[in-house]
Scaffold this active site. Structure first.
Site, PDB file in Angstrom:
ATOM      1  N   LYS A   1      31.553  50.991  34.596  1.00 25.13           N
ATOM      2  CA  LYS A   1      32.690  51.724  35.176  1.00 25.13           C
ATOM      3  C   LYS A   1      33.629  50.710  35.795  1.00 25.13           C
ATOM      4  CE  LYS A   1      34.786  55.448  36.566  1.00 25.13           C
ATOM      5  NZ  LYS A   1      35.937  54.917  35.814  1.00 25.13           N
TER       6      LYS A   1
ATOM      7  N   ASN B   1      50.342  51.532  42.995  1.00 23.46           N
ATOM      8  CA  ASN B   1      49.486  52.651  43.367  1.00 23.46           C
ATOM      9  C   ASN B   1      48.767  52.400  44.694  1.00 23.46           C
ATOM     10  OD1 ASN B   1      46.366  53.597  43.092  1.00 23.46           O
ATOM     11  ND2 ASN B   1      47.774  55.202  42.526  1.00 23.46           N
TER      12      ASN B   1
ATOM     13  N   LYS C   1      30.895  46.261  44.037  1.00 21.88           N
ATOM     14  CA  LYS C   1      31.692  47.334  44.648  1.00 21.88           C
ATOM     15  C   LYS C   1      31.090  48.694  44.309  1.00 21.88           C
ATOM     16  CE  LYS C   1      35.912  46.882  43.796  1.00 21.88           C
ATOM     17  NZ  LYS C   1      37.310  46.823  43.405  1.00 21.88           N
TER      18      LYS C   1
ATOM     19  N   GLN D   1      33.351  44.259  40.402  1.00 19.38           N
ATOM     20  CA  GLN D   1      33.167  45.697  40.249  1.00 19.38           C
ATOM     21  C   GLN D   1      31.684  46.094  40.346  1.00 19.38           C
ATOM     22  OE1 GLN D   1      36.286  47.468  39.237  1.00 19.38           O
ATOM     23  NE2 GLN D   1      35.185  49.187  40.094  1.00 19.38           N
TER      24      GLN D   1
ATOM     25  N   LYS E   1      35.001  45.965  33.335  1.00 24.17           N
ATOM     26  CA  LYS E   1      36.458  45.897  33.496  1.00 24.17           C
ATOM     27  C   LYS E   1      37.060  45.560  32.149  1.00 24.17           C
ATOM     28  CE  LYS E   1      39.637  46.083  36.807  1.00 24.17           C
ATOM     29  NZ  LYS E   1      39.698  46.816  38.062  1.00 24.17           N
TER      30      LYS E   1
ATOM     31  N   SER F   1      36.689  58.131  41.374  1.00 21.22           N
ATOM     32  CA  SER F   1      36.488  58.247  39.925  1.00 21.22           C
ATOM     33  C   SER F   1      35.114  58.842  39.637  1.00 21.22           C
ATOM     34  CB  SER F   1      36.586  56.871  39.261  1.00 21.22           C
ATOM     35  OG  SER F   1      37.928  56.531  39.008  1.00 21.22           O
TER      36      SER F   1
ATOM     37  N   ASP G   1      44.270  50.320  36.400  1.00 22.52           N
ATOM     38  CA  ASP G   1      44.382  49.156  37.282  1.00 22.52           C
ATOM     39  C   ASP G   1      45.854  48.738  37.189  1.00 22.52           C
ATOM     40  OD1 ASP G   1      42.575  47.045  38.832  1.00 22.52           O
ATOM     41  OD2 ASP G   1      43.959  45.845  37.680  1.00 22.52           O
TER      42      ASP G   1
END
Ligand code: NAP
Length: 449
Positions: free
Chosen positions: A91, A242, A115, A112, A127, A381, A167
């Site tokens: 993810k 964003n 995280k 990621q 990613k 998400s 992203d």
């Protein structure tokens, strides 16, 4: 300082991944935190667990051919690095930016993994992206590019396999075109294969706001450890995309005054009593896809636009780097510290250089590491995936409440781990250790795979 047991592992990462400086930087930062962990749990260093964590499970590189509005064939390169699936399907977002190289995607994928582990949710890390530059492209060109990109990528995805999101350069518009192409090729309305979708086609409320809101929640909780908060504070934010926009929105809701933000060409300082005019910023950046110079021109007197320059020169109590990696240097950190900054929260991935982080630590500035502070996006998400799986759609309030609980949980886990490993208040160490232990435990349980 790197523990001597970890030195050969890092030397191997350098040797096997030449020229990938950002990936080296991301790995080094995590390994720097792990000395005390392997001293306490020598079993983590067994079965080459750390070496395996540094090696992606799979790396996909592909050609993306497409035709521009003039009928000319264009070639870009696509990437997907499926880094670690010990905790769940891969993810992580897709980045479309001309600077994207394999090393960029690997650094982002590596970050990621930890995280996603910190969120406590069942998601692995990955990613992807492309060196495609969406700037100045027509709507039709963007669509053709996204369709061509997905025509190759789709075979590597699936709601139980790999679930990308947005992203830099990839927002709801691009996710829509990619989801459309996936649906067409696979002949399945598989909502859970992409997140960041629109509300009428499987999206989640709060996903758009989640990374920025989450970063502010994290920093608010971190500030509370010193009996402080956003209320009455001057805030500066880098970026105007964003993450930046929704960081500004939530900081204002909590009583902060956001006086400056930036884009890749300059920064604005809006010293009015309410600070940055958020409606105008959204209109220019989200709708018109314009520049901050347009913001300054529309606002007129009282607003300064500085082309180029460093937004970090603007004195503030709280700084939220929310644009891109290595955008805040040691010199910027010294300027911020000299101007009395209380807290820095990384909304972007790895925006502060390692030297800048050291400056903040030495100056006793509260510092929220991106892995922890910007995890709200991916956590939401995962909430989107939950809603897709149960064919449900939650209210804004319920979803935001879940986000707030998740961010507070991440903060507290990082703070606790920092304490346990002898460095109270060190959120970099806390985030790395807490994320690592969760992934390492799962990897050990799953055997040598
Ligand atoms: P975005 O919507 O594309 O916005 C990026 C913003 O940063 C734009 O305003 C861009 O300026 C600016 N920018 C890019 N390079 C810059 C530079 N060198 N100097 C100054 N400004 C620069 O992207 P985003 O989704 O907000 O992502 C921002 C950061 O947050 C990235 O590090 C990303 O990996 C991280 N992140 C994002 C999410 C998410 O949910 N979106 C989640 C976690 C982490 P222009 O407007 O001029 O292009």
């Amino acid at each position: 300082m790197l523990d001597e047991k970890l030195e050969p592992i890092f030397a191997d990462v350098l040797r096997r991944n030449p020229g990938e400086d950002e990936f080296h930087q991301a790995v080094r930062e995590v390994l720097d935190s792990l000395g005390a962990v392997i001293a306490k749990h020598p079993d983590y260093a067994e079965a080459a667990l750390i070496e395996r964590i540094c090696e992606p499970e799979r790396q996909i590189i592909f050609r993306v051919p497409w035709v521009n509005d003039k009928g000319q064939v264009q070639i870009n390169r696509g990437f997907r690095v499926q880094f670690n699936s010990a905790l769940g399907p891969f993810k992580g977002g897709l980045r479309f930016h001309p600077t994207v190289l394999l090393g960029t995607v690997k650094f982002l994928g590596f970050e990621q993994v930890f995280k996603n582990a910190l969120t406590g949710m069942p998601i692995g890390g990955g990613k992807g992206g492309s060196d495609f530059d969406p700037k100045g492209r027509s709507e039709q060109e963007i669509m053709r590019f996204c369709q061509s990109f997905m025509t190759e990528l789709w075979r590597h995805l699936g709601e139980y396999t790999d679930v990308p999101a947005g992203d830099i350069g990839v927002g709801q518009r691009e996710i829509g075109y990619m989801f459309g192409q996936y649906k067409r090729i696979s002949n399945r309305y598989e909502s859970g294969v992409l997140t960041g979708k629109g509300m009428t086609w499987g999206g989640s409320r709060v996903r758009t706001e989640a990374t920025g809101y989450g970063a502010v929640y994290f920093v608010e909780r971190m500030l509370s450890t010193r009996k402080q908060g956003f209320e009455g504070k001057n805030v500066i934010v880098s970026g105007a995309g964003n993450v930046a926009i929704y960081t500004i929105e939530k900081a204002r809701k909590l009583g902060g005054r956001v006086i400056a933000c930036s884009d890749s060409q300059g920064y604005v300082v809006d010293d009015s009593s309410s600070g940055i005019d958020l409606d105008l910023l959204k209109e220019i950046k989200e709708k018109k896809r314009g520049r901050l110079s347009d913001y300054a021109a529309a606002r007129g007197a009282g607003v300064t636009y500085v082309p180029g320059g460093r937004v970090w020169d603007v004195p503030a109590d709280i700084a939220m780097p929310s644009a891109t990696q290595n955008e805040l240097t040691a010199q910027d950190a010294r300027t911020l510290a000299k101007n009395g900054v209380l807290a820095v929260g990384e909304g972007a991935n790895m925006p502060c250089t390692p030297e800048a982080v050291r400056v903040f630590m030495e100056a006793n500035v509260l510092f929220a590491a991106g892995k922890a502070a910007n995890a709200g996006g991916v956590a939401t998400s995962a909430l989107e995936m939950q809603q897709n799986a149960s064919r449900d759609s939650w209210t804004f309030e319920a979803t935001e409440q879940r986000l707030a609980i998740i961010m507070n949980g991440i903060h507290d886990r990082c703070a606790e781990m920092a304490e346990v490993y002898g460095s109270p208040g060190n959120y970099v160490l806390g985030a790395n250790v807490a994320g690592f232990i969760r992934v390492a435990e799962a990897m050990r349980a799953l055997g040598i795979v």
